[in-house]
Design an enzyme around this catalytic site. Sequence first.
Site, PDB file in Angstrom:
ATOM      1  N   CYS A  50       0.829  -1.205   0.000  1.00 31.43           N
ATOM      2  CA  CYS A  50       0.000   0.000   0.000  1.00 31.43           C
ATOM      3  C   CYS A  50       0.866   1.258   0.000  1.00 31.43           C
ATOM      4  CB  CYS A  50      -0.910  -0.029   1.230  1.00 31.43           C
ATOM      5  SG  CYS A  50      -1.898   1.457   1.423  1.00 31.43           S
ATOM      6  N   CYS A  68       0.008   3.915   2.499  1.00 29.27           N
ATOM      7  CA  CYS A  68       0.282   3.548   3.888  1.00 29.27           C
ATOM      8  C   CYS A  68       1.778   3.572   4.154  1.00 29.27           C
ATOM      9  CB  CYS A  68      -0.228   2.142   4.176  1.00 29.27           C
ATOM     10  SG  CYS A  68      -1.901   1.838   3.540  1.00 29.27           S
ATOM     11  N   ASP A  69       2.543   2.900   3.301  1.00 28.05           N
ATOM     12  CA  ASP A  69       3.944   2.619   3.615  1.00 28.05           C
ATOM     13  C   ASP A  69       4.943   3.454   2.818  1.00 28.05           C
ATOM     14  OD1 ASP A  69       2.968   0.769   5.364  1.00 28.05           O
ATOM     15  OD2 ASP A  69       3.165  -0.929   3.995  1.00 28.05           O
TER      16      ASP A  69
HETATM   17  P1  FAD Z   1     -10.981  -6.378   5.790  1.00 31.86           P
HETATM   18  O1  FAD Z   1     -10.089  -5.655   6.696  1.00 31.86           O
HETATM   19  O2  FAD Z   1     -10.400  -7.161   4.673  1.00 31.86           O
HETATM   20  O3  FAD Z   1     -11.888  -7.361   6.689  1.00 31.86           O
HETATM   21  C1  FAD Z   1     -12.676  -8.361   6.113  1.00 31.86           C
HETATM   22  C2  FAD Z   1     -13.303  -9.213   7.188  1.00 31.86           C
HETATM   23  O4  FAD Z   1     -14.166 -10.166   6.578  1.00 31.86           O
HETATM   24  C3  FAD Z   1     -12.323 -10.040   8.004  1.00 31.86           C
HETATM   25  O5  FAD Z   1     -12.807 -10.163   9.328  1.00 31.86           O
HETATM   26  C4  FAD Z   1     -12.343 -11.392   7.295  1.00 31.86           C
HETATM   27  O6  FAD Z   1     -11.921 -12.461   8.122  1.00 31.86           O
HETATM   28  C5  FAD Z   1     -13.824 -11.486   7.004  1.00 31.86           C
HETATM   29  N1  FAD Z   1     -14.228 -12.416   5.955  1.00 31.86           N
HETATM   30  C6  FAD Z   1     -13.755 -12.530   4.680  1.00 31.86           C
HETATM   31  N2  FAD Z   1     -14.440 -13.485   4.015  1.00 31.86           N
HETATM   32  C7  FAD Z   1     -15.373 -13.971   4.882  1.00 31.86           C
HETATM   33  C8  FAD Z   1     -16.400 -14.970   4.792  1.00 31.86           C
HETATM   34  N3  FAD Z   1     -16.628 -15.664   3.677  1.00 31.86           N
HETATM   35  N4  FAD Z   1     -17.150 -15.201   5.902  1.00 31.86           N
HETATM   36  C9  FAD Z   1     -16.950 -14.518   7.057  1.00 31.86           C
HETATM   37  N5  FAD Z   1     -16.003 -13.564   7.186  1.00 31.86           N
HETATM   38  C10 FAD Z   1     -15.226 -13.297   6.112  1.00 31.86           C
HETATM   39  N6  FAD Z   1      -5.289   1.177   5.261  1.00 31.86           N
HETATM   40  C11 FAD Z   1      -5.071   2.354   5.862  1.00 31.86           C
HETATM   41  O7  FAD Z   1      -5.975   3.189   5.932  1.00 31.86           O
HETATM   42  N7  FAD Z   1      -3.865   2.637   6.439  1.00 31.86           N
HETATM   43  C12 FAD Z   1      -2.831   1.754   6.447  1.00 31.86           C
HETATM   44  O8  FAD Z   1      -1.747   2.046   6.972  1.00 31.86           O
HETATM   45  C13 FAD Z   1      -3.038   0.486   5.816  1.00 31.86           C
HETATM   46  N8  FAD Z   1      -2.040  -0.416   5.747  1.00 31.86           N
HETATM   47  C14 FAD Z   1      -2.281  -1.640   5.198  1.00 31.86           C
HETATM   48  C15 FAD Z   1      -1.252  -2.588   5.200  1.00 31.86           C
HETATM   49  C16 FAD Z   1      -1.465  -3.849   4.704  1.00 31.86           C
HETATM   50  C17 FAD Z   1      -0.352  -4.871   4.760  1.00 31.86           C
HETATM   51  C18 FAD Z   1      -2.742  -4.190   4.156  1.00 31.86           C
HETATM   52  C19 FAD Z   1      -3.002  -5.582   3.641  1.00 31.86           C
HETATM   53  C20 FAD Z   1      -3.741  -3.235   4.110  1.00 31.86           C
HETATM   54  C21 FAD Z   1      -3.537  -1.943   4.619  1.00 31.86           C
HETATM   55  N9  FAD Z   1      -4.526  -0.954   4.595  1.00 31.86           N
HETATM   56  C22 FAD Z   1      -4.306   0.235   5.221  1.00 31.86           C
HETATM   57  C23 FAD Z   1      -5.853  -1.204   3.993  1.00 31.86           C
HETATM   58  C24 FAD Z   1      -6.898  -1.526   5.079  1.00 31.86           C
HETATM   59  O9  FAD Z   1      -6.396  -2.549   5.911  1.00 31.86           O
HETATM   60  C25 FAD Z   1      -8.214  -1.945   4.442  1.00 31.86           C
HETATM   61  O10 FAD Z   1      -8.694  -0.907   3.605  1.00 31.86           O
HETATM   62  C26 FAD Z   1      -9.294  -2.236   5.492  1.00 31.86           C
HETATM   63  O11 FAD Z   1      -8.860  -3.231   6.397  1.00 31.86           O
HETATM   64  C27 FAD Z   1     -10.584  -2.690   4.839  1.00 31.86           C
HETATM   65  O12 FAD Z   1     -11.506  -3.027   5.823  1.00 31.86           O
HETATM   66  P2  FAD Z   1     -12.702  -4.015   5.522  1.00 31.86           P
HETATM   67  O13 FAD Z   1     -13.422  -4.167   6.824  1.00 31.86           O
HETATM   68  O14 FAD Z   1     -13.451  -3.567   4.349  1.00 31.86           O
HETATM   69  O15 FAD Z   1     -12.048  -5.416   5.087  1.00 31.86           O
END
Ligand code: FAD
Length: 302
Positions: free
Chosen positions: A130, A133-134
């Site tokens: 990202c 982020c990084d």
């Molecule tokens: P996710 O965080 O992906 O959560 C999805 C959830 O759904 C999880 O609990 C998962 O287990 C669950 N799930 C998936 N499939 C199923 C299923 N079939 N049944 C039940 N549960 C399921 N963003 C920033 O703003 N700042 C940062 O510094 C940053 N750094 C990052 C660094 C890394 C390495 C990564 C990978 C991402 C980073 N991001 C950052 C992006 C940020 O993490 C995401 O935008 C954010 O987490 C999205 O949130 P979400 O809830 O939509 O999805």
Amino acid sequence: PFDVLVVGGGPAGASAAVYAARKGIRTGIVAERFGGQIMDTLGIENFISVKHTEGPKLAASLEEHVKDYDVDIMNLQRAKHLEKKEFIEIELESGAVLKSKTVILSTGARWRNIGVPGEVEFKNKGVAYCPHCDGPLFEGKHVAVIGGGNSGIEAAIDLAGIVKHVTVIEFAPELKADSVLQDRLNSLPNVTVIKNAQTKEITGTDKVNGLTYVDRATGEEHHVDLQGVFVQIGLVPNTDWLGDTIERNRMGEIVVDKHGATSIPGVFAAGDCTDSAYKQIIISMGSGATAALGAFDYLIRN
Ligand code: FAD
């Protein structure tokens, strides 16, 4: 049945659960891994009002906040099927079926890995996904961006303003990014583009020190000295399990309107699994709140 059942326990799902529970309605949240992508994140410096935190710490705060309300948390459970009958039914891999009047899908996404040696070993030790982020962690350093599509070239342009030098590595003989982005990239003095190059390995000792690629035209192997590698070959939404039940776009992202509503009445979606323009923690939390308010609105009208 639940009034609101949230599927996914990342920032979007946690936010949706808190907003729903605050309406005093029966709320549940089912998650394969509570916390989501932030569990894999080291430093977070763009979650506004918190200058610096770490992923697992933020995940613990999310869980604590959700637990402050009467929310039924079902962790370590994976949803495998959605069907609308009298209620909306979510079938879990365990075989259990949960029923709810409304559902909020927030299953997030994952970065596509390139699957070469060094990628896993040096994750958070020079391998990053990202740039928003990084990027600032690599100020003054030499980094590579793997991937010459729109996200790769946007990342390279972004990083070129922060780091000393950016090398773009593209597998195909041509970049796939829009020509305006390519023009912008070509105007930058500190970017090198290597096309027709297959990344073989990300090298390092305790952290990344370079990348080895094969020139696909000649078969010759080359090595570039680097301190960071940004892998930009796509973000894959965790939506395969939905199949054709719900409208998804070409990338597999769930299509939502400005209330977070999907193509199925009563089913809402939020966060990285949707067709939102940008994928960030603060954005997914905002869309989780929107979807919960959308679901509440739906409940009082139906
Ligand atoms: P996710 O965080 O992906 O959560 C999805 C959830 O759904 C999880 O609990 C998962 O287990 C669950 N799930 C998936 N499939 C199923 C299923 N079939 N049944 C039940 N549960 C399921 N963003 C920033 O703003 N700042 C940062 O510094 C940053 N750094 C990052 C660094 C890394 C390495 C990564 C990978 C991402 C980073 N991001 C950052 C992006 C940020 O993490 C995401 O935008 C954010 O987490 C999205 O949130 P979400 O809830 O939509 O999805």
